[in-house]
Design a protein around this motif. Structure first.
Motif, PDB file in Angstrom:
ATOM      1  N   GLY A  38       0.795  -1.226   0.000  1.00  0.00           N
ATOM      2  CA  GLY A  38       0.000   0.000   0.000  1.00  0.00           C
ATOM      3  C   GLY A  38       0.826   1.273   0.000  1.00  0.00           C
ATOM      4  O   GLY A  38       0.461   2.254  -0.641  1.00  0.00           O
ATOM      5  N   GLN A  39       1.985   1.270   0.697  1.00  0.00           N
ATOM      6  CA  GLN A  39       2.764   2.495   0.844  1.00  0.00           C
ATOM      7  C   GLN A  39       3.970   2.568  -0.073  1.00  0.00           C
ATOM      8  O   GLN A  39       4.269   3.618  -0.621  1.00  0.00           O
ATOM      9  CB  GLN A  39       3.221   2.635   2.302  1.00  0.00           C
ATOM     10  N   VAL A  40       4.682   1.449  -0.225  1.00  0.00           N
ATOM     11  CA  VAL A  40       5.910   1.457  -1.029  1.00  0.00           C
ATOM     12  C   VAL A  40       5.606   1.251  -2.506  1.00  0.00           C
ATOM     13  O   VAL A  40       5.987   2.060  -3.355  1.00  0.00           O
ATOM     14  CB  VAL A  40       6.906   0.390  -0.519  1.00  0.00           C
ATOM     15  N   THR A  90      -0.376 -10.384  -7.188  1.00  0.00           N
ATOM     16  CA  THR A  90      -0.575 -10.925  -5.842  1.00  0.00           C
ATOM     17  C   THR A  90       0.804 -11.170  -5.230  1.00  0.00           C
ATOM     18  O   THR A  90       1.753 -11.495  -5.933  1.00  0.00           O
ATOM     19  CB  THR A  90      -1.356 -12.244  -5.893  1.00  0.00           C
ATOM     20  N   GLY A  91       0.891 -10.995  -3.932  1.00  0.00           N
ATOM     21  CA  GLY A  91       2.164 -11.198  -3.254  1.00  0.00           C
ATOM     22  C   GLY A  91       3.230 -10.188  -3.615  1.00  0.00           C
ATOM     23  O   GLY A  91       4.422 -10.470  -3.501  1.00  0.00           O
ATOM     24  N   VAL A  92       2.806  -8.993  -4.040  1.00  0.00           N
ATOM     25  CA  VAL A  92       3.789  -7.993  -4.474  1.00  0.00           C
ATOM     26  C   VAL A  92       4.674  -7.537  -3.312  1.00  0.00           C
ATOM     27  O   VAL A  92       5.846  -7.212  -3.509  1.00  0.00           O
ATOM     28  CB  VAL A  92       3.088  -6.790  -5.142  1.00  0.00           C
ATOM     29  N   GLY A  93       4.158  -7.535  -2.104  1.00  0.00           N
ATOM     30  CA  GLY A  93       4.951  -7.131  -0.947  1.00  0.00           C
ATOM     31  C   GLY A  93       6.160  -8.039  -0.752  1.00  0.00           C
ATOM     32  O   GLY A  93       7.276  -7.571  -0.549  1.00  0.00           O
ATOM     33  N   TRP A 104       6.259  -1.887  15.688  1.00  0.00           N
ATOM     34  CA  TRP A 104       6.095  -0.603  15.025  1.00  0.00           C
ATOM     35  C   TRP A 104       5.086  -0.697  13.888  1.00  0.00           C
ATOM     36  O   TRP A 104       5.050  -1.673  13.147  1.00  0.00           O
ATOM     37  CB  TRP A 104       7.416  -0.118  14.454  1.00  0.00           C
ATOM     38  N   VAL A 105       4.250   0.335  13.758  1.00  0.00           N
ATOM     39  CA  VAL A 105       3.338   0.450  12.618  1.00  0.00           C
ATOM     40  C   VAL A 105       3.492   1.842  12.012  1.00  0.00           C
ATOM     41  O   VAL A 105       3.789   2.808  12.718  1.00  0.00           O
ATOM     42  CB  VAL A 105       1.855   0.221  13.023  1.00  0.00           C
ATOM     43  N   ASN A 106       3.310   1.919  10.715  1.00  0.00           N
ATOM     44  CA  ASN A 106       3.505   3.165   9.973  1.00  0.00           C
ATOM     45  C   ASN A 106       2.149   3.665   9.480  1.00  0.00           C
ATOM     46  O   ASN A 106       1.416   2.931   8.821  1.00  0.00           O
ATOM     47  CB  ASN A 106       4.447   2.912   8.791  1.00  0.00           C
ATOM     48  N   CYS A 107       1.810   4.905   9.820  1.00  0.00           N
ATOM     49  CA  CYS A 107       0.510   5.461   9.429  1.00  0.00           C
ATOM     50  C   CYS A 107       0.452   5.635   7.912  1.00  0.00           C
ATOM     51  O   CYS A 107       1.332   6.253   7.313  1.00  0.00           O
ATOM     52  CB  CYS A 107       0.274   6.797  10.117  1.00  0.00           C
ATOM     53  N   GLY A 108      -0.592   5.121   7.312  1.00  0.00           N
ATOM     54  CA  GLY A 108      -0.756   5.219   5.868  1.00  0.00           C
ATOM     55  C   GLY A 108      -1.138   6.605   5.397  1.00  0.00           C
ATOM     56  O   GLY A 108      -1.067   6.895   4.200  1.00  0.00           O
ATOM     57  N   SER A 109      -1.517   7.494   6.312  1.00  0.00           N
ATOM     58  CA  SER A 109      -1.906   8.856   5.932  1.00  0.00           C
ATOM     59  C   SER A 109      -0.753   9.848   6.059  1.00  0.00           C
ATOM     60  O   SER A 109      -0.418  10.555   5.126  1.00  0.00           O
ATOM     61  CB  SER A 109      -3.085   9.336   6.780  1.00  0.00           C
ATOM     62  N   ASP A 151      -2.602  -8.394  12.267  1.00  0.00           N
ATOM     63  CA  ASP A 151      -3.516  -8.002  11.187  1.00  0.00           C
ATOM     64  C   ASP A 151      -2.911  -6.914  10.309  1.00  0.00           C
ATOM     65  O   ASP A 151      -3.226  -6.810   9.125  1.00  0.00           O
ATOM     66  CB  ASP A 151      -4.846  -7.496  11.772  1.00  0.00           C
ATOM     67  N   TYR A 152      -2.027  -6.110  10.881  1.00  0.00           N
ATOM     68  CA  TYR A 152      -1.375  -5.019  10.144  1.00  0.00           C
ATOM     69  C   TYR A 152      -0.012  -5.453   9.594  1.00  0.00           C
ATOM     70  O   TYR A 152       0.469  -4.893   8.619  1.00  0.00           O
ATOM     71  CB  TYR A 152      -1.183  -3.796  11.054  1.00  0.00           C
ATOM     72  N   ALA A 153       0.579  -6.467  10.237  1.00  0.00           N
ATOM     73  CA  ALA A 153       1.920  -6.904   9.860  1.00  0.00           C
ATOM     74  C   ALA A 153       1.937  -7.803   8.631  1.00  0.00           C
ATOM     75  O   ALA A 153       2.981  -8.026   8.043  1.00  0.00           O
ATOM     76  CB  ALA A 153       2.583  -7.627  11.025  1.00  0.00           C
ATOM     77  N   LYS A 154       0.774  -8.319   8.237  1.00  0.00           N
ATOM     78  CA  LYS A 154       0.728  -9.138   7.027  1.00  0.00           C
ATOM     79  C   LYS A 154       1.124  -8.290   5.825  1.00  0.00           C
ATOM     80  O   LYS A 154       0.872  -7.086   5.793  1.00  0.00           O
ATOM     81  CB  LYS A 154      -0.691  -9.674   6.801  1.00  0.00           C
ATOM     82  N   THR A 155       1.709  -8.932   4.822  1.00  0.00           N
ATOM     83  CA  THR A 155       2.146  -8.206   3.627  1.00  0.00           C
ATOM     84  C   THR A 155       1.004  -7.433   2.990  1.00  0.00           C
ATOM     85  O   THR A 155       1.153  -6.303   2.564  1.00  0.00           O
ATOM     86  CB  THR A 155       2.733  -9.184   2.596  1.00  0.00           C
ATOM     87  N   ASP A 156      -0.164  -8.031   2.911  1.00  0.00           N
ATOM     88  CA  ASP A 156      -1.330  -7.351   2.341  1.00  0.00           C
ATOM     89  C   ASP A 156      -2.382  -7.098   3.427  1.00  0.00           C
ATOM     90  O   ASP A 156      -3.583  -7.194   3.185  1.00  0.00           O
ATOM     91  CB  ASP A 156      -1.938  -8.201   1.205  1.00  0.00           C
TER      92      ASP A 156
END
Length: 204
Positions: A89-91, A105-108, A145-150, A170-175
């Motif tokens: 989503g971010q990179v 699929t699996g782009v992360g 650590w989590v990175n805000c998408g905004s 739930d946030y650490a998964k690649t997608d």
């Protein structure tokens, strides 16, 4: 023999002459990466045609955009942050390989593998990683650590005690889910409320 403080591995800094990653040109960056790979003995990663053919990797039918891949990762704390970065989503969305109709699929995981191949050792030998502190507790101690998408700021997931956030996995998964910090959640809510109140009179 200068050692990088944020470096997870004790790798000596690369004595290159390029500008800081936020202001150097893509050509300058790619030339430096190629030089670095050759110095370190990774000759198989540098094609005979040099810059015109580097890197010899394709993603989404386009040559891999190493420049933006590197800039986005180091601006989010570097590779060791791992799944704290939303790679898809971010990179990926900031790279030239991304398309609005992307069906990969699996782009992360693919981006991580490319990063490890071409850029991980390079990152460790340069002082490009932005140091971060938690936007909630203002410390840089270890944690999930989590990175805000905004806003792109970092937070310890455990410091965010809002109900309904779910689990870190739930946030650490690649997608996985995209994290939105408390500040941006309030800001986004206000914007939506203003749009609703301003547009309410127009609804028949």
């Amino acid at each position: 023999s200068q050692i990088i403080s944020l470096n997870p591995l004790p790798l000596k800094k690369h004595d290159c002459g390029r500008a800081h990653i936020q202001v150097c040109s893509e050509e300058e960056f790619l030339r430096d990466v190629m030089q670095f790979l050759l110095i370190r003995g990774h000759t198989r990663l540098v094609p005979p045609g040099g810059l015109a053919e580097f890197p010899d990797a394709v993603l989404n039918s386009k040559r891999l955009d190493l420049f933006n891949l590197y800039r986005e990762v180091v601006s989010r704390g570097g590779f060791h942050v791992g799944n704290g970065i939303n790679w898809k989503g971010q990179v990926f969305s900031k790279m030239r390989n991304h398309t609005l109709t992307n069906r990969m699929t699996g782009v992360g995981n693919t981006l991580k593998r490319h990063y490890e191949t071409y850029l991980l050792e390079y990152e460790y030998a340069h002082d490009d990683v932005d140091g971060e502190c938690c936007l909630i507790c203002r410390s840089s101690t270890a944690g999930d650590w989590v990175n805000c998408g905004s806003c792109g700021e970092w937070a310890h997931f455990g410091c965010d005690r809002r109900p309904g956030l779910g689990a870190f996995k739930d946030y650490a998964k690649t997608d996985g889910l995209e994290y939105v910090c408390p500040n941006c959640s309030v800001s986004n809510y206000r914007k939506k409320s203003q749009k609703t109140s301003n547009g309410g009179l127009l609804v028949p």
